[in-house]
Design an enzyme around this catalytic site. Sequence first.
Site, PDB file in Angstrom:
ATOM      1  N   ASP A 172       2.005  -8.096   6.733  1.00  0.00           N
ATOM      2  CA  ASP A 172       0.901  -9.035   7.077  1.00  0.00           C
ATOM      3  C   ASP A 172       0.491 -10.050   6.086  1.00  0.00           C
ATOM      4  O   ASP A 172       0.299 -11.096   6.538  1.00  0.00           O
ATOM      5  CB  ASP A 172      -0.345  -7.977   7.272  1.00  0.00           C
ATOM      6  CG  ASP A 172      -0.181  -6.979   8.274  1.00  0.00           C
ATOM      7  OD1 ASP A 172       1.065  -7.118   8.721  1.00  0.00           O
ATOM      8  OD2 ASP A 172      -1.027  -6.098   8.522  1.00  0.00           O
ATOM      9  N   GLU A 409       1.199   5.184   1.833  1.00  0.00           N
ATOM     10  CA  GLU A 409       1.541   4.020   2.874  1.00  0.00           C
ATOM     11  C   GLU A 409       2.314   3.127   1.829  1.00  0.00           C
ATOM     12  O   GLU A 409       3.477   2.487   2.137  1.00  0.00           O
ATOM     13  CB  GLU A 409       0.308   3.220   3.350  1.00  0.00           C
ATOM     14  CG  GLU A 409       0.567   2.192   4.167  1.00  0.00           C
ATOM     15  CD  GLU A 409      -0.601   1.436   4.667  1.00  0.00           C
ATOM     16  OE1 GLU A 409      -1.834   2.082   4.472  1.00  0.00           O
ATOM     17  OE2 GLU A 409      -0.518   0.464   5.543  1.00  0.00           O
TER      18      GLU A 409
END
Length: 726
Positions: A172, A409
Amino acid sequence: MLRYFSTRGFRNYVKAAKKILDNNWTGSYTKPSPRLYPHQWNWDSAFIAIGYAHYDLNRAQQEILSLFENQWPNGMVPQIIFNPEALGHYFPEPDFWQVPDGRLTSGITMPPLHAIACRRLHEKAKDKDGAREFLKLLFPKLIASHRYLYKFRDPEGTGLVYIRHPWESGVDNSPAWDRPLREIQIDKGKLPSYERKDLQHGIPADQRPSDDDYDRYVYLVDLFRRLKYEEKGIYEECPFLIQDLLFNSILCRANHDLLEIGKVLKEDTAEVQGWVDQTSRAISERLWCERCKQFEDMDLSEGKPLHTATAANFMPLFAGAASKSQAEIMYETLNSVSFCALHQGNCFTIPNYDMTRDDFDPKNYWRGPVWININWMLSQGLTGYGYKQKADAMKKDMIQLPIRFGFHEYFDSQTGKGYGSGNFSWTAALFLDLVYEYYDKDKHGFKWLKLGKSRKLKETKVLNQGSRDQVAPSPDVACNLMATMGDLKERFYNLNRGSVDYEAMKNSSEYRRIYQQTSAKLQDFNLARLSSLEEKLAFWINLYNTIVVHGIVELGVSSSVREIPNFFSHIAYRIGDYKFSAQDMEHGILRANSRPPYRPFSLFRRNDPRRQFSLKSIDPRIHFALVCGSRSCAPIRFYEPRGIYEQLEIATKNFVNSSEVVILPEENKILLSQIFKWYKGDFGGKKQMFEFLQRYLNPDEKSDFFSRNKDSIVVEYLFYDWNLNH
Ligand code: GLC
């Protein structure tokens, strides 16, 4: 070349990873993480399915199926499939996307990894018929998804597809998007009002994208919904159109796998073949910047490349689209302080952004931390191009990050600390894949035996029976043999399969002519010609390394030497008046006629004339030189009397710093190759063995920890992988 070991040392972590996936499993798909990402994400599902493929094929198939059930009529596989029961915790959700027909999906896509996952599922399946049925069901859907990309995202037919939102890249807030996003002029007054939800889960803002980024993400979504998700209109108006390297490389690799799937199903694959050719050529030719010597994304809105330095720049390795020389150039950057060089210390495998850049941030999302999925793809690419040592070191780091710091993550590229969401599904799934693939391969060996397919050999097979020429061999004969075998292996290395095609090698004239002839010369070799210890060491190590491969080829071993019980005692060379099996060479000669592990006696009994050739003492470093001991061994072509000690040092250092020795400071544990268990005595006992390790470990915090805690550290042994380590 061969390794003997088990996931025993990893058992608890394997359990923990499976538990994370169980907890995130919803019954039809797996949430990327418990709270931050409650819906189904496109590429996450592919990574997750790859993990499941090792132990729950049903779930793996479900995961992919539930995603494709939501494929749009135009073929697009959406980035997010929303779970109606989990709405309210994420932004943007369906009320904001407003996609056609009230579908519960977002209106963009993501890197198309699914053909790659589907091929893996089929490969891992025990029930091949069932797996084939699944492929049959998926094949048309996969074709439709790739066709969508070529039709709507490559309107000019360049072979490269564009993304139209940073979220489509999967990375992103990558620094690569800074410039194109900055170019988008935002009138805040006209921007729809929205509330970020990603900062409501306790994750600090400095680990997430900025508000400015979010404004632009929202601006683009608003544009798409105003244009009713019509691709043509979007192409004309969207200010963010990028031919992204990451996306195109994944597409390229997926095309290859789709082609293989088509072949399994005996489908017409002409269209896929066209995509394979066109996209790999386009990546190699159009996205390569000759002046800056790197691959770069192409910004279509500006009509110029993006000069950035993210890990995506190396993805043509995963695609298999880079030429050899491009790969070499890339490798230089990849294996440098910019992206964490081999044995560098103070870093953990490849970060997502060049560490030497001013705006590098080891904590912030895609702007510097380490991501397991990116490293997983790159390590495969590197393996494919032959950079095994690097790939091996990366795998080792990837396995250790979640063990040491949790299944996060992403991870701080300098300290390893975990960030973002905990209990992250793809970290768990790819961890499982790495552990199973890397340490647990010998399961297949056991399978062979259980099926009763093992081939018992009654007699020892003498492999150098060929007719010999008149020229008497020199002591170089063993060097030549090892070098020739190395060359042959290289020649018959199949890039696509990632392994040596021993079958083709056996049938080749080079093998029969050169190899068989040279080995036949050994029959006339007089062992008395070896006088110094250096000559002896080099001769026998070379010979052992050669005969093992020779045996694999001649006996048609397909995946593990365990197919043939007592393989090492059943292959031999005749040398002068004597016969030496591989086992004789290792234990009888090189280990100074010491007892092999788990055997009551030494091999050469009292009257055995071969005793005269046994070395007088054991140099434990031989274990790391014999058939390379490890996947990460140094590429030593052959051992030479003159340089033998330096070469043994290199082989040992490589082994000790490879994934065969894993230090886990947080657990006060060291995981060691079984070699250290079997041959503890060769080192002089446990204490000396630990001193030996200390001597060869690269200096870093972990080796410091080991030195300080040698007396209390808990040892666990990894199992030995008997599989062919091609
Ligand atoms: C973030 C990541 C993306 C991932 C998603 C769900 O948006 O950038 O790659 O798919 O989270 O895990």
